[in-house]
Design a protein around this motif. Structure first.
Motif, PDB file in Angstrom:
ATOM      1  N   ALA A 145       2.414  -4.450   3.354  1.00  0.00           N
ATOM      2  CA  ALA A 145       3.476  -3.481   3.615  1.00  0.00           C
ATOM      3  C   ALA A 145       2.936  -2.093   3.304  1.00  0.00           C
ATOM      4  N   LEU A 146       3.355  -1.109   4.086  1.00  0.00           N
ATOM      5  CA  LEU A 146       2.861   0.254   3.929  1.00  0.00           C
ATOM      6  C   LEU A 146       4.020   1.215   3.686  1.00  0.00           C
ATOM      7  N   ILE A 147       3.884   2.020   2.624  1.00  0.00           N
ATOM      8  CA  ILE A 147       4.824   3.090   2.312  1.00  0.00           C
ATOM      9  C   ILE A 147       4.024   4.385   2.293  1.00  0.00           C
ATOM     10  N   THR A 148       4.436   5.371   3.065  1.00  0.00           N
ATOM     11  CA  THR A 148       3.698   6.630   3.114  1.00  0.00           C
ATOM     12  C   THR A 148       4.600   7.807   2.775  1.00  0.00           C
ATOM     13  N   TYR A 149       3.961   8.852   2.225  1.00  0.00           N
ATOM     14  CA  TYR A 149       4.636  10.098   1.901  1.00  0.00           C
ATOM     15  C   TYR A 149       3.862  11.231   2.579  1.00  0.00           C
ATOM     16  N   PRO A 150       4.326  11.725   3.707  1.00  0.00           N
ATOM     17  CA  PRO A 150       3.589  12.761   4.443  1.00  0.00           C
ATOM     18  C   PRO A 150       3.389  14.051   3.657  1.00  0.00           C
ATOM     19  N   ASP A 151       4.220  14.313   2.648  1.00  0.00           N
ATOM     20  CA  ASP A 151       4.172  15.584   1.925  1.00  0.00           C
ATOM     21  C   ASP A 151       3.461  15.505   0.578  1.00  0.00           C
ATOM     22  N   LEU A 152       2.974  14.339   0.185  1.00  0.00           N
ATOM     23  CA  LEU A 152       2.398  14.167  -1.146  1.00  0.00           C
ATOM     24  C   LEU A 152       0.895  13.949  -1.087  1.00  0.00           C
ATOM     25  N   GLY A 153       0.248  14.182  -2.228  1.00  0.00           N
ATOM     26  CA  GLY A 153      -1.193  14.043  -2.326  1.00  0.00           C
ATOM     27  C   GLY A 153      -1.629  12.749  -2.971  1.00  0.00           C
ATOM     28  N   HIS A 154      -2.734  12.827  -3.719  1.00  0.00           N
ATOM     29  CA  HIS A 154      -3.425  11.648  -4.245  1.00  0.00           C
ATOM     30  C   HIS A 154      -2.659  10.935  -5.357  1.00  0.00           C
ATOM     31  N   ALA A 155      -1.734  11.627  -6.026  1.00  0.00           N
ATOM     32  CA  ALA A 155      -1.037  11.029  -7.168  1.00  0.00           C
ATOM     33  C   ALA A 155       0.475  11.095  -6.985  1.00  0.00           C
ATOM     34  N   PRO A 156       1.029  10.340  -6.043  1.00  0.00           N
ATOM     35  CA  PRO A 156       2.476  10.415  -5.786  1.00  0.00           C
ATOM     36  C   PRO A 156       3.323   9.993  -6.977  1.00  0.00           C
ATOM     37  N   GLN A 157       2.782   9.136  -7.841  1.00  0.00           N
ATOM     38  CA  GLN A 157       3.542   8.683  -9.011  1.00  0.00           C
ATOM     39  C   GLN A 157       3.768   9.810 -10.011  1.00  0.00           C
ATOM     40  N   ILE A 158       2.936  10.858  -9.950  1.00  0.00           N
ATOM     41  CA  ILE A 158       3.100  12.025 -10.822  1.00  0.00           C
ATOM     42  C   ILE A 158       3.786  13.160 -10.077  1.00  0.00           C
ATOM     43  N   GLN A 159       3.449  13.330  -8.816  1.00  0.00           N
ATOM     44  CA  GLN A 159       3.982  14.451  -8.037  1.00  0.00           C
ATOM     45  C   GLN A 159       5.456  14.266  -7.694  1.00  0.00           C
ATOM     46  N   ALA A 160       5.862  13.050  -7.359  1.00  0.00           N
ATOM     47  CA  ALA A 160       7.265  12.784  -6.995  1.00  0.00           C
ATOM     48  C   ALA A 160       7.690  11.472  -7.645  1.00  0.00           C
ATOM     49  N   PRO A 161       7.796  11.451  -8.975  1.00  0.00           N
ATOM     50  CA  PRO A 161       8.019  10.185  -9.688  1.00  0.00           C
ATOM     51  C   PRO A 161       9.303   9.454  -9.308  1.00  0.00           C
ATOM     52  N   ASP A 162      10.397  10.178  -9.112  1.00  0.00           N
ATOM     53  CA  ASP A 162      11.657   9.498  -8.789  1.00  0.00           C
ATOM     54  C   ASP A 162      11.545   8.740  -7.474  1.00  0.00           C
ATOM     55  N   ARG A 163      11.015   9.408  -6.465  1.00  0.00           N
ATOM     56  CA  ARG A 163      10.865   8.776  -5.156  1.00  0.00           C
ATOM     57  C   ARG A 163       9.888   7.599  -5.233  1.00  0.00           C
ATOM     58  N   PHE A 164       8.768   7.842  -5.885  1.00  0.00           N
ATOM     59  CA  PHE A 164       7.749   6.802  -5.981  1.00  0.00           C
ATOM     60  C   PHE A 164       8.272   5.569  -6.707  1.00  0.00           C
ATOM     61  N   HIS A 165       8.915   5.761  -7.846  1.00  0.00           N
ATOM     62  CA  HIS A 165       9.347   4.603  -8.641  1.00  0.00           C
ATOM     63  C   HIS A 165      10.493   3.852  -7.969  1.00  0.00           C
ATOM     64  N   ARG A 166      11.355   4.560  -7.268  1.00  0.00           N
ATOM     65  CA  ARG A 166      12.394   3.874  -6.491  1.00  0.00           C
ATOM     66  C   ARG A 166      11.754   2.952  -5.453  1.00  0.00           C
ATOM     67  N   ASP A 167      10.771   3.462  -4.738  1.00  0.00           N
ATOM     68  CA  ASP A 167      10.119   2.657  -3.706  1.00  0.00           C
ATOM     69  C   ASP A 167       9.292   1.533  -4.311  1.00  0.00           C
ATOM     70  N   LEU A 213       0.853  -1.175   0.000  1.00  0.00           N
ATOM     71  CA  LEU A 213       0.000   0.000   0.000  1.00  0.00           C
ATOM     72  C   LEU A 213       0.899   1.238   0.000  1.00  0.00           C
ATOM     73  N   ILE A 214       0.754   2.084  -1.032  1.00  0.00           N
ATOM     74  CA  ILE A 214       1.570   3.287  -1.162  1.00  0.00           C
ATOM     75  C   ILE A 214       0.637   4.491  -1.100  1.00  0.00           C
ATOM     76  N   VAL A 215       0.868   5.384  -0.140  1.00  0.00           N
ATOM     77  CA  VAL A 215      -0.101   6.448   0.123  1.00  0.00           C
ATOM     78  C   VAL A 215       0.581   7.804   0.313  1.00  0.00           C
ATOM     79  N   GLY A 216       0.118   8.773  -0.480  1.00  0.00           N
ATOM     80  CA  GLY A 216       0.427  10.168  -0.223  1.00  0.00           C
ATOM     81  C   GLY A 216      -0.549  10.686   0.814  1.00  0.00           C
ATOM     82  N   GLU A 217      -0.047  11.101   1.969  1.00  0.00           N
ATOM     83  CA  GLU A 217      -0.920  11.387   3.109  1.00  0.00           C
ATOM     84  C   GLU A 217      -1.616  12.747   3.041  1.00  0.00           C
ATOM     85  N   LYS A 218      -1.249  13.586   2.084  1.00  0.00           N
ATOM     86  CA  LYS A 218      -1.958  14.851   1.895  1.00  0.00           C
ATOM     87  C   LYS A 218      -3.251  14.667   1.097  1.00  0.00           C
TER      88      LYS A 218
END
Length: 333
Positions: free
Chosen positions: A304-326, A263-268
């Motif tokens: 397994a849970l991966i969260t991004y406290p600073d990202l919104g609904h579309a982390p794969q677009i908002q922070a692609p490098d971080r998202f794709h690495r994870d 589960l990958i979640v942008g918490e914003k």
């Protein structure tokens, strides 16, 4: 700059982009002029007695590792919006299949259709069977996360891994007191959709209040479908699928998932269907993704849970490098 002026400027920019940008989408309900980045293929089948065509991408791996990832788009997205993820996965050895669901984007939009997550799952299964894909990794975003869960429950022996990116349906909005809406009411609301309303919603929900120029492409993609001669058709299908999402939450069946899940979640994120028709006190409690993410991870066995406290609904677009690495690390794990 006053809000009204900003909206007019946004619409003007959208119009200029469609006219001047090579490959930009003109007003068209089938996105005929919107480039997905790879050749779009079509799968013919029959559903509910009607001949359908499901558009999809089938992108080979650069150095195949023998695994296939299937990308399931959200309600306000299309297969083409997975461009960055497709590049990351194919570079890492994965074959990638990304369909447009029936009623969306480049796929058939029938005059009448009984939508259900189980039906979209069955449609997707016919495509994968036709392509000879037996046990793919399912990666679903937003509504696509709901669909991935339904698919995994419906075909538990036909999925190897499940990745859920800011899925919706993690709370039962109706049970919490959100008023229901008829399809006619939903349709009336959809008819008011414009580039300006799409941009405003995406900015506050998808990108945590931020905006970059590259996000405009996805505004253009959606707005061009609503703006065409068949804009009413788009609004109708969006109304039907909104009704489906609202009335078919997956939260009650999370404990039945028996497939390795990430589960990958942008918490914003603050997505909640029907929030706009709820009273303020109720609305303030909905779409609380920091809470929903942890509750969901506990309910899915071994998730397994991966969260991004600073990202919104579309982390794969908002922070692609971080998202794709994870994402790639999670798939290998």
């Amino acid at each position: 700059m006053p809000l009204k002026r900003r909206r007019l400027l946004s619409m003007a920019i959208f119009g200029l982009a469609c006219a001047a940008t090579p490959g930009a989408a003109r007003a068209d309900s089938m996105l005929a002029d919107f480039d997905y980045g790879w050749p779009v293929q079509r799968h013919s089948f029959t559903s509910q007695g009607v001949a359908m065509e499901m558009a999809y991408l089938d992108v080979p791996a650069e150095r195949p590792n023998g695994r296939t990832a299937v990308l399931l788009h959200g309600k306000n997205f299309c297969a083409g919006a997975w461009q960055g993820t497709i590049r990351a996965l194919t570079a890492a050895g994965y074959r990638v299949i990304a369909p447009d669901q029936i009623g969306f984007c480049k796929s058939t939009k029938p005059d009448r259709y009984q939508y259900g997550l189980h039906t979209l799952a069955a449609n997707s299964k016919t495509l994968l069977d036709a392509l000879g894909v037996a046990k793919p990794i399912l990666i679903g975003h937003s509504m696509g996360g709901m669909l991935a869960i339904r698919y995994a429950l419906q075909y538990p022996d036909a999925v190897s891994q499940l990745v859920l990116v800011n899925p919706i349906g993690l709370e039962d909005w109706r049970a919490k007191g959100v008023p229901n809406a008829t399809v006619d009411q939903l349709f009336a609301g959809e008819r008011k959709t414009s580039a300006a309303t799409i941009r405003a919603y995406q900015q506050r929900t998808y990108y945590a209040g931020t905006w970059r120029a590259d996000y405009d492409r996805w505004v253009e993609m959606l707005a061009s479908m609503y703006a065409g001669a068949d804009g009413a058709t788009i609004a109708w299908h969006q109304a039907l699928t909104s009704d489906m999402v609202f009335n078919q939450p997956v939260v009650h069946e999370l404990g039945r998932i028996a497939i390795p899940t990430v589960l990958i979640v942008g918490e914003k994120d603050n997505t909640a269907i029907g929030k706009d028709r709820s009273d303020k006190a109720l609305a303030a409690t909905l779409g609380d993704y920091p809470v929903l993410a942890r509750e969901t991870a506990k309910r899915i066995p071994g998730a397994a849970l991966i969260t991004y406290p600073d990202l919104g609904h579309a982390p794969q677009i908002q922070a692609p490098d971080r998202f794709h690495r994870d994402l790639l690390t999670a798939l290998e794990r």
